[in-house]
Design a protein around this motif. Structure first.
Motif, short mmCIF file in Angstrom:
data_model
loop_
_atom_site.label_atom_id
_atom_site.label_comp_id
_atom_site.label_asym_id
_atom_site.label_seq_id
_atom_site.Cartn_x
_atom_site.Cartn_y
_atom_site.Cartn_z
N ILE A 82 0.84 -1.20 0.00
CA ILE A 82 0.00 0.00 0.00
C ILE A 82 0.88 1.25 0.00
O ILE A 82 0.61 2.22 -0.72
CB ILE A 82 -0.96 0.00 1.20
N ALA A 83 1.94 1.23 0.81
CA ALA A 83 2.84 2.39 0.86
C ALA A 83 3.46 2.66 -0.51
O ALA A 83 3.51 3.82 -0.96
CB ALA A 83 3.93 2.15 1.90
N VAL A 84 3.93 1.61 -1.17
CA VAL A 84 4.55 1.78 -2.49
C VAL A 84 3.51 2.23 -3.52
O VAL A 84 3.75 3.16 -4.30
CB VAL A 84 5.22 0.47 -2.94
N ALA A 85 2.34 1.60 -3.52
CA ALA A 85 1.30 1.94 -4.50
C ALA A 85 0.81 3.37 -4.30
O ALA A 85 0.51 4.07 -5.28
CB ALA A 85 0.14 0.95 -4.39
N PHE A 86 0.73 3.82 -3.06
CA PHE A 86 0.32 5.20 -2.81
C PHE A 86 1.36 6.17 -3.37
O PHE A 86 1.01 7.19 -3.98
CB PHE A 86 0.13 5.44 -1.31
N GLY A 87 2.64 5.86 -3.16
CA GLY A 87 3.69 6.69 -3.73
C GLY A 87 3.62 6.75 -5.23
O GLY A 87 3.81 7.82 -5.84
N VAL A 88 3.36 5.62 -5.87
CA VAL A 88 3.22 5.57 -7.34
C VAL A 88 2.02 6.41 -7.78
O VAL A 88 2.10 7.16 -8.77
CB VAL A 88 3.08 4.13 -7.82
N SER A 89 0.92 6.30 -7.05
CA SER A 89 -0.27 7.09 -7.40
C SER A 89 0.02 8.59 -7.30
O SER A 89 -0.41 9.38 -8.15
CB SER A 89 -1.43 6.72 -6.47
N TRP A 90 0.73 8.97 -6.27
CA TRP A 90 1.11 10.37 -6.09
C TRP A 90 1.97 10.86 -7.26
O TRP A 90 1.71 11.90 -7.86
CB TRP A 90 1.84 10.50 -4.76
N TYR A 91 3.01 10.09 -7.58
CA TYR A 91 3.93 10.48 -8.64
C TYR A 91 3.21 10.55 -9.99
O TYR A 91 3.40 11.51 -10.77
CB TYR A 91 5.08 9.49 -8.72
N THR A 92 2.40 9.55 -10.30
CA THR A 92 1.76 9.51 -11.61
C THR A 92 0.71 10.61 -11.75
O THR A 92 0.52 11.16 -12.85
CB THR A 92 1.11 8.14 -11.85
N ALA A 93 0.03 10.96 -10.66
CA ALA A 93 -0.94 12.05 -10.72
C ALA A 93 -0.24 13.38 -10.96
O ALA A 93 -0.68 14.20 -11.78
CB ALA A 93 -1.76 12.11 -9.44
N ASP A 94 0.87 13.63 -10.26
CA ASP A 94 1.61 14.88 -10.40
C ASP A 94 2.22 15.03 -11.79
O ASP A 94 2.43 16.15 -12.27
CB ASP A 94 2.73 14.97 -9.36
N ASN A 95 2.52 13.90 -12.44
CA ASN A 95 3.17 13.94 -13.75
C ASN A 95 2.22 13.59 -14.89
O ASN A 95 2.66 13.33 -16.02
CB ASN A 95 4.37 13.00 -13.75
N HIS A 96 0.92 13.57 -14.58
CA HIS A 96 -0.12 13.36 -15.58
C HIS A 96 0.06 12.05 -16.34
O HIS A 96 -0.20 11.97 -17.55
CB HIS A 96 -0.15 14.54 -16.56
#
Length: 224
Positions: A23-37
């Motif tokens: 969950i920690a890793v997937a949340f980080g990926v979600s954050w990064y991908t949202a910020d970078n469209h």
């Protein structure tokens, strides 16, 4: 046997630990991908979080003894009583989640579920990038949900910050290593502490199948 009669006992089962870090890793990926469209990857990470949350809810009922909500969620009285011990450096370590930590776990799961749920219905300003269930709501409703999805992310950041601060407080002030236990599954506790009672493998397999199947069905927009 350690000092003061303490001993290292099995505390967290492997599914609980893997779910926590995934969950920690997937949340980080979600954050990064949202910020970078990177919305294609963002949707995939959201589906992963959805499956992990579903599995954690299931495992909270059918999993190992320390993973079950009934083993660590306490009422207001017990939670307040524990809160009074926070300033004490020598307070006794609790097997599993302490009452305050338990409610933070519940809050985290609820917010993650709400965040993923809103993402499933969200619609972007152009209507091109939408959640798989957005066809169930109007464009205006989808845009409103998208706004709430952004605010939900901010709420999760606050909760995660509090979680990290609490872990640091316990490590630096109370000398209790919570991170280590969530990595290797064992923790040094007093003689009376109950060790983990694991769940059978078939329950794990069933939980994985339920979580993966539900995430897949929702990713398809429940269209078969």
């Amino acid at each position: 046997m350690g000092e003061g009669g303490s001993r290292a006992i099995p505390l967290w089962d492997l599914p609980t630990r893997l779910t926590h870090w995934a969950i920690a890793v997937a949340f980080g990926v979600s954050w990064y991908t949202a910020d970078n469209h990177l919305m294609g990857a963002h949707r995939i990470s959201g589906y992963v979080i959805l499956g992990l949350v579903v599995f954690r809810l299931y495992w909270g009922v059918a999993g190992g003894s320390t993973a079950r909500f009934a083993s660590f969620v306490r009422g207001p009285g017990a939670t307040l009583a524990y809160a009074r011990t926070l300033p004490r450096r020598d307070s006794v370590a609790v097997a599993g989640h302490n009452p305050l930590g338990a409610w933070s776990v519940v809050a985290m799961i609820v917010l993650l579920a709400a965040q993923v749920g809103m993402g499933l219905f969200a619609v972007d300003v152009d209507g091109f990038e939408s959640g798989p269930l957005s066809h169930w709501v109007s464009f205006e409703t989808g845009r409103t949900i998208a706004g709430a999805h952004e605010w939900g992310f901010r709420g999760l950041l606050v909760l995660i910050g509090l979680h990290l601060a609490a872990v640091a407080y316990y490590h630096l002030y109370k000398r209790q290593n919570l991170i280590g236990a969530m990595i290797h599954g064992r923790r040094r506790l007093g003689e009376g502490a109950e060790p983990l009672k694991g769940a059978p493998l078939w329950r794990l397999a069933l939980g994985v199948a339920i979580a993966a199947g539900l995430a897949w069905a929702i990713a398809k927009g429940l269209r078969f």
